[in-house]
Design an enzyme around this catalytic site. Structure first.
Site: not given
Length: 517
Positions: A324, A327-329, A517
């Site tokens: 997770g 996924w954001h960066g 993102f």
């Protein structure tokens, strides 16, 4: 094009709605749907028309694979192969655009190589429409959804209110709505509700979030240069960003829900007062709710969830939050942020298990206990935001050094006569509070709004503008402050609208934080 731009508010939105209205009232429901798809693709292509090829290619591929998975009578092994193939293509595409530069950079760093590829520009919304379509493939495989009409599928993926930064909707939440006879015939009540939510969200973004950003951003920029931050400006910078991202994402989530409501579509709730959470588990049920749902349904549960013992559950939590964060960066700051939240969740679950062993009920608590838990959760989340916001690990640690007093604690010179004897860690000078010298009042006001006022869903609880995927306070509490279609509320929303437009005209238009993102 972004929601808080003049082009969107005064040109794109009115044009799109009026054409949709005309087509719908003339009985051309399919034409109205097609118009929304065309308008949504134009909205997406405004940023970079080249990437229209990417999103349309992704739509075509996933529609075909999804139909095969839903209709095929082939042996289960063959269907499973096509599911894995479809999911892999989506993730490889996302991986190339989002993580190729990151992986090459780390390979060069650790192995002292000199591989080189041209810098890849991250296509807008690829993380969101990829996850949305992965969920569609999995749901088709298990028979939870079907879609035969290509136009309907295009709408499901590309509908502009949720395309850029969520919510990550499930096909079963959208498809039934556009198949109803009422679709294409906007109701005046829905338009009023939608515009009210939209302008509340716009106010959060351009008045509240952007106003505190001018104070928090300089702190993190100084941290990246290696500047020794003062104690108070480090804390103020951390709290400032904690509130900035709250109102920025809350504002976007409201605007998405409001825009969809204007066209008669209800999107799922994606944000529900997360800083009021009493533990980190509840925080992730309130912050980016649809991303948490995706990770839970399509990653955590398939890994085994909590069904294979405590150790496996804790590993699943850590791994899910690690991904997770990634996924954001594409950066170690995001990886560390996600890992910290995984650690928080493990501690939270372990604590709850311990309380159960003692025979304590998870539903019983005292007001003092709830208040302490809320404050503890808030600061745990706020500390982790430092890694999320910082551009490098060095920048994050520079902020923490200031917060924990490693640079000493600077006090303003005028305080010296009143504080004659202090430990050596304290010293006197100028600008002890840094850029937040004039922003302390803003911090206080925003904190009051966060903790004392109802959220937008609670404002609108009489009209249920969103799909219910969070059964929380809205279901059990009646709120005194609720929106109604009255002249008083119309005047209040008008004032909020004018204040927001004025800010847009006077200040530089900024993107939503989740656009990156």
């Amino acid at each position: 094009m972004i929601f808080n731009s003049i082009e969107f508010i005064f040109f794109f939105l009115p044009t799109t709605f009026l054409a949709f209205l005309v087509l719908g009232f003339r009985g051309h429901r399919r034409a109205a749907l097609a118009w929304l798809v065309i308008a949504s693709l134009f909205f997406y292509g405004w940023w970079n028309p080249v990437y229209l090829l990417l999103i349309t290619g992704s739509i075509l591929f996933n529609f075909k694979v999804g139909n095969y998975l839903g209709d095929s009578t082939d042996p289960s092994k063959r269907r499973k192969f096509f599911l894995i193939f479809g999911v892999a293509i989506n993730l490889l595409l996302l991986g190339y655009f989002k993580y190729a530069n990151f992986f090459i950079g780390n390979i060069n760093y650790f192995f002292e190589t000199d591989y080189h590829i041209e810098k890849i520009i991250l296509p807008l919304a690829i993380s969101f429409f990829t996850f949305q379509q992965v969920a569609f493939l999995v749901d088709n495989y298990y028979g939870r959804t079907r879609e035969k009409r290509f136009l309907d599928y295009c709408f499901f993926v590309s509908f502009f209110p949720q395309l850029i930064a969520g919510p990550i909707v499930q096909h079963s939440e959208i498809s039934p709505q556009i198949k109803k006879d009422i679709f294409g015939h906007p109701q005046l009540k829905n338009v009023a509700i939608g515009l009210s939510i939209f302008f509340l969200g716009l106010f959060k973004k351009v008045v509240l979030a952007d106003s505190i950003a001018v104070h928090s951003s300089p702190v993190f920029k100084l941290a990246e240069t290696g500047t020794a931050l003062t104690f108070f400006e480090s804390w103020a910078g951390m709290l400032g960003y904690t509130l900035q991202i709250y109102f920025d994402f809350s504002g976007y989530s409201d605007m998405a829900v409001g825009l969809a409501q204007i066209f008669g579509i209800r999107l799922p709730i994606n944000f529900f007062s997360p800083y009021k959470s009493i533990n980190i588990i509840q925080f992730w049920r309130r912050w980016h709710i649809t991303l948490s749902r995706f990770l839970r349904l399509y990653l955590y549960f398939p890994l085994g969830g909590s069904r294979k013992g405590r150790s496996r559950q804790f590993f699943n939590l850590m791994f899910t939050m690690f991904l997770g964060g990634l996924w954001h960066g594409a950066g170690w700051t995001f990886v560390l942020w996600g890992t910290i939240h995984g650690f928080y969740l493990v501690i939270n679950h372990a604590w709850q298990n311990f309380r159960r062993l003692l025979g304590q009920s998870m539903d019983s608590s005292t007001p003092v206990g709830r208040s302490f838990s809320r404050v503890l959760t808030f600061f745990a989340v706020a500390f982790a935001w430092v890694f999320f916001r910082a551009e490098t690990l060095e920048g994050a640690f520079a902020v923490f050094r200031g917060m924990f007093g490693f640079n000493g604690i600077l006090l303003d010179q005028w305080m010296k006569p009143y504080l004659p004897s202090l430990p050596s860690v304290f010293y006197f000078g100028n600008h002890a509070f840094g850029s937040f010298g004039n922003g302390a009042v803003k911090l206080l006001i925003l904190l009051i709004i966060v903790f004392a006022l109802p959220n937008s869903q609670q404002f609108m609880q009489r009209y249920l503008p969103s799909v219910e995927n969070y059964l929380g306070e809205r279901s059990i509490r009646k709120r005194r402050i609720q929106w109604r279609p009255t002249p008083v509320w119309a005047l209040l929303i008008t004032v909020i609208c004018l204040a927001s437009i004025t800010n847009i005209l006077n200040l530089k238009t900024t993107e939503f934080l989740y656009f990156q993102f």
